[in-house]
Design a protein around this motif. Structure first.
Motif, PDB file in Angstrom:
ATOM      1  N   GLN A  17       0.891  -1.165   0.000  1.00  0.00           N
ATOM      2  CA  GLN A  17       0.000   0.000   0.000  1.00  0.00           C
ATOM      3  C   GLN A  17       0.927   1.212   0.000  1.00  0.00           C
ATOM      4  O   GLN A  17       1.323   1.706   1.041  1.00  0.00           O
TER       5      GLN A  17
ATOM      6  N   MET B 269       2.961  -1.141   8.039  1.00  0.00           N
ATOM      7  CA  MET B 269       1.839  -1.195   7.094  1.00  0.00           C
ATOM      8  C   MET B 269       1.126  -2.528   7.255  1.00  0.00           C
ATOM      9  O   MET B 269       1.770  -3.571   7.356  1.00  0.00           O
ATOM     10  N   TYR B 270      -0.200  -2.469   7.297  1.00  0.00           N
ATOM     11  CA  TYR B 270      -0.990  -3.677   7.477  1.00  0.00           C
ATOM     12  C   TYR B 270      -2.153  -3.705   6.497  1.00  0.00           C
ATOM     13  O   TYR B 270      -2.729  -2.651   6.163  1.00  0.00           O
ATOM     14  N   SER B 271      -2.522  -4.922   6.079  1.00  0.00           N
ATOM     15  CA  SER B 271      -3.784  -5.177   5.382  1.00  0.00           C
ATOM     16  C   SER B 271      -4.505  -6.278   6.138  1.00  0.00           C
ATOM     17  O   SER B 271      -3.893  -7.304   6.480  1.00  0.00           O
TER      18      SER B 271
ATOM     19  N   SER C 266      -6.749  -1.272   4.883  1.00  0.00           N
ATOM     20  CA  SER C 266      -5.333  -0.942   5.032  1.00  0.00           C
ATOM     21  C   SER C 266      -5.106  -0.003   6.215  1.00  0.00           C
ATOM     22  O   SER C 266      -5.970   0.811   6.555  1.00  0.00           O
ATOM     23  N   ARG C 267      -3.954  -0.131   6.826  1.00  0.00           N
ATOM     24  CA  ARG C 267      -3.584   0.725   7.955  1.00  0.00           C
ATOM     25  C   ARG C 267      -2.101   1.073   7.857  1.00  0.00           C
ATOM     26  O   ARG C 267      -1.275   0.241   7.507  1.00  0.00           O
ATOM     27  N   TRP C 268      -1.786   2.330   8.189  1.00  0.00           N
ATOM     28  CA  TRP C 268      -0.400   2.802   8.195  1.00  0.00           C
ATOM     29  C   TRP C 268      -0.085   3.386   9.579  1.00  0.00           C
ATOM     30  O   TRP C 268      -0.900   4.121  10.143  1.00  0.00           O
TER      31      TRP C 268
END
Length: 274
Positions: A129, A174-176, A245-247
């Motif tokens: 991402q 970063m995560y999904s 998504s996460r940042w």
């Protein structure tokens, strides 16, 4: 005093007599004896020979510290020495307890160089991402094993961080998440706060403010804490979410550093999420 140096063993022989011919140390014949010198200077005197051929040796000054120490170690003074060094050790132990931890942490956590404010930074686009960020230090892949309860709901995770040093630590996570996992800003902020709070942190002060990054809502938590009871560190934790998504951008530095907050703000202002 003048001396005649032996060419064979380099021993310096005191030039006291015109009859000095052989080295006192190795017994070899010396160069430039008075007899040899007189052949070229038939009218020369012994004193002239001394000044012409002899060398001077700079006498070593006695080491006052060594003399004092030798004197103190004499049997009559040993009791005083033991008492003195015992007191020194007690004072050092007391000072170490009070100030040692703070001194060690001060050395380990340097302040941010002022040159970071004016130097050119490197800009990188990282992660699936894609996130664009500018930093004064290079970010390297720093993937860590996720906790089991987090791993089972996470489809993708990537982490970047700069190496130790430079006075500032910058971490980008970063995560999904899978489709059935709730991923909102409140959850993200709680998760970040929970994972960054450790047992060795105390006296935590913080505030949270809403921000907008590339048109997406985020939360910036700013504050400081006492780390291992030895040094106060400041932090700026930014979280942004979009869909699944996460940042996370986590920045840490010394709380008494006037330059570091300016550097941290410049890092956060450079963020672009594509």
């Amino acid at each position: 005093m003048k001396y005649l140096q032996c060419d064979t063993c380099s021993h310096t022989n005191a030039l006291k007599s015109e009859y000095l011919t052989f080295c006192d140390n190795c017994g070899k014949k010396l160069p430039n004896t008075f007899a040899d010198w007189r052949k070229a200077h038939p009218l020369g005197s012994f004193s002239e020979y001394q000044q012409s051929v002899g060398i001077s040796i700079k006498e070593k000054k006695p080491n006052k510290t060594a003399i004092w120490l030798k004197k103190q170690l004499q049997p009559a003074n040993k009791g005083k020495v033991i008492v003195f060094f015992s007191l020194v050790l007690v004072l050092l132990a007391t000072a170490g307890t009070l100030f040692g931890k703070r001194a060690v942490f001060t050395l380990l956590y340097a302040k941010v160089p002022k040159s970071y404010l004016y130097s050119s930074w490197q800009t990188a686009t990282i992660g699936r991402q894609a996130l664009e960020i500018s930093t004064p230090v290079k970010l390297w892949i720093h993937d860590q094993a996720l906790a089991p309860e987090i791993a089972k709901v996470t489809e993708y995770a990537k982490s970047y961080r700069n190496e130790e040093g430079g006075g500032i630590q910058i971490t980008v996570n970063m995560y999904s998440y899978w489709e059935n996992v709730a991923n909102n800003l409140e959850n993200a902020e709680d998760d970040t706060r929970r994972t960054t709070q450790q047992d060795d942190l105390s006296d935590i002060h913080s505030k949270s403010i809403p921000v907008l990054i590339s048109g997406m809502s985020g939360k910036l938590e700013e504050g400081n804490y006492l780390y291992k009871g030895g040094i106060r560190l400041a932090f700026q934790n930014l979280v942004v979410v979009k869909g699944k998504s996460r940042w996370e951008i986590l920045i840490r530095y010394r709380d008494d550093d006037a330059v570091a907050p300016q550097v941290a703000q410049r890092v956060l202002k450079s963020l672009k999420i594509k």
